[in-house]
Design a protein around this motif. Structure first.
Motif, short mmCIF file in Angstrom:
data_model
loop_
_atom_site.label_atom_id
_atom_site.label_comp_id
_atom_site.label_asym_id
_atom_site.label_seq_id
_atom_site.Cartn_x
_atom_site.Cartn_y
_atom_site.Cartn_z
N UNK A 101 36.09 34.77 40.00
CA UNK A 101 34.99 34.51 39.05
C UNK A 101 34.49 35.81 38.42
N UNK A 102 34.42 36.87 39.23
CA UNK A 102 33.98 38.17 38.71
C UNK A 102 35.00 38.69 37.69
N UNK A 103 36.28 38.57 38.02
CA UNK A 103 37.32 39.04 37.11
C UNK A 103 37.32 38.23 35.81
N UNK A 104 37.17 36.93 35.92
CA UNK A 104 37.14 36.09 34.71
C UNK A 104 35.93 36.40 33.84
N UNK A 105 34.82 36.79 34.46
CA UNK A 105 33.59 37.06 33.71
C UNK A 105 33.64 38.39 32.96
N UNK A 106 34.58 39.26 33.29
CA UNK A 106 34.71 40.53 32.59
C UNK A 106 35.15 40.27 31.15
N UNK A 107 34.41 40.76 30.15
CA UNK A 107 34.74 40.47 28.75
C UNK A 107 36.13 40.94 28.32
N UNK A 108 36.68 41.94 29.01
CA UNK A 108 38.02 42.43 28.63
C UNK A 108 39.14 41.53 29.16
N UNK A 109 38.82 40.64 30.08
CA UNK A 109 39.83 39.78 30.69
C UNK A 109 40.23 38.64 29.77
N UNK A 110 41.53 38.45 29.60
CA UNK A 110 42.05 37.25 28.96
C UNK A 110 42.10 36.17 30.04
N UNK A 111 41.20 35.19 30.01
CA UNK A 111 41.10 34.23 31.11
C UNK A 111 42.32 33.33 31.27
N UNK A 112 43.16 33.29 30.25
CA UNK A 112 44.37 32.46 30.32
C UNK A 112 45.58 33.23 30.82
N UNK A 113 45.40 34.51 31.14
CA UNK A 113 46.54 35.33 31.56
C UNK A 113 46.12 36.20 32.74
N UNK A 114 46.12 35.59 33.91
CA UNK A 114 45.70 36.27 35.13
C UNK A 114 46.78 36.11 36.20
N UNK A 115 47.05 37.18 36.92
CA UNK A 115 47.96 37.15 38.05
C UNK A 115 47.29 37.71 39.28
N UNK A 116 47.98 37.63 40.41
CA UNK A 116 47.43 38.12 41.67
C UNK A 116 48.49 38.91 42.42
N UNK A 117 48.06 40.05 42.96
CA UNK A 117 48.90 40.89 43.81
C UNK A 117 48.12 41.11 45.10
N UNK A 118 48.69 40.73 46.23
CA UNK A 118 47.95 40.84 47.48
C UNK A 118 48.77 41.45 48.60
N UNK A 119 48.07 42.20 49.45
CA UNK A 119 48.68 42.85 50.60
C UNK A 119 48.11 42.23 51.88
N UNK A 120 48.98 41.77 52.78
CA UNK A 120 48.50 41.23 54.04
C UNK A 120 47.52 40.09 53.83
N UNK A 121 46.32 40.24 54.38
CA UNK A 121 45.30 39.19 54.26
C UNK A 121 44.99 38.88 52.81
N UNK A 122 44.93 39.90 51.96
CA UNK A 122 44.68 39.67 50.54
C UNK A 122 45.79 38.87 49.88
#
Length: 244
Positions: A101-122
């Motif tokens: 939600x925080x990332x989507x709320x950032x005005x620079x974020x394109x809300x239709x183009x989001x990915x995730x990179x996670x390590x271990x628990x993340x």
């Protein structure tokens, strides 16, 4: 090198005040965004630098927090905190959604183009967001081959890439097989890379000795895994001229 702007972001999740790290690329337009998840000990400079490196490539990147600003130095204390979280998919999803939600709320974020990179628990949290139906363009995890509740992987709408060390006792061959069987049965576009000779947390440069048996840094494979993640993002979540 492009100019990157960073700031600390605080937000509530899991009954805690989380302390994330947001990195913005040069320019003013909207860009594709990447959620970066930390391993069990918490968010530290390694993931912050990863977010900064992604911003240099043109992404809005947010390294999120899972421990309320803490960094666990005692492995047993960390496991006592993290293992109940990993056993609770809804709790993981709540932590992930709060950061998203925080990332989507950032005005620079394109809300239709989001990915995730996670390590271990993340990475486990990123996978749970996928199983919860989040419309990611890609999910990449290192040292996270966690399986989910039956049938929920069918909600994953994007390619999934996972990297693991061949000598990782926490993610052994049986766990790899269970994860890939789950992905295959769900019809997910999945890839598994096994890095020969690498142990658990091989990606993390500060792990220069065995904090626990089977935990060790592998410098060569750490570089290879990062390059594989960057290439995957370029394929699935490219920074186009229009986005720049």
């Amino acid at each position: 090198m492009t100019t990157v702007t960073t700031r600390t972001v605080e937000y509530p999740a899991d009954g805690l005040t989380m302390v994330g790290h947001l990195a913005l690329p040069a320019g003013t337009g909207r860009r594709p965004a990447v959620l970066v998840g930390p391993e069990g000990p918490g968010l530290n400079d390694f993931q912050r630098r990863r977010a900064d490196a992604l911003a240099e490539l043109g992404y809005v990147a947010m390294a999120f927090d899972i421990n309320g600003g803490r960094w666990f130095t005692d492995p047993e204390e960390m496991l006592a905190y993290v293992m109940p979280m990993l056993a609770d998919p809804d709790r993981m999803r709540g932590i992930g959604h709060a950061a998203l939600d925080v990332l989507r709320a950032e005005p620079r974020t394109d809300p239709d183009r989001i990915g995730a990179v996670g390590y271990g628990t993340g990475g486990a949290i990123a996978l749970e967001l996928g199983r919860d139906g989040v419309d990611f363009r890609v999910i990449a995890t290192v040292n996270a081959l966690t399986t989910g509740r039956p049938g929920e992987a069918a909600r994953i709408r994007c390619p999934v890439w996972v990297g693991v060390g061949s000598e990782d006792p926490i993610m052994p061959p049986a766990q790899r097989d269970a994860f890939t069987a789950e992905m295959q049965a769900a019809g997910v576009d999945w890839r598994l890379v096994v890095y020969g000779g690498a142990a658990h947390a091989f990606h993390h440069p500060s792990v220069g000795h065995a904090v626990r048996p089977g935990v060790a840094h592998h410098e060569l494979h750490a570089r290879r895994a990062w390059n594989d993640v960057v290439n995957l993002l370029a394929e699935c979540l490219p920074v186009t001229a229009q986005a720049a």
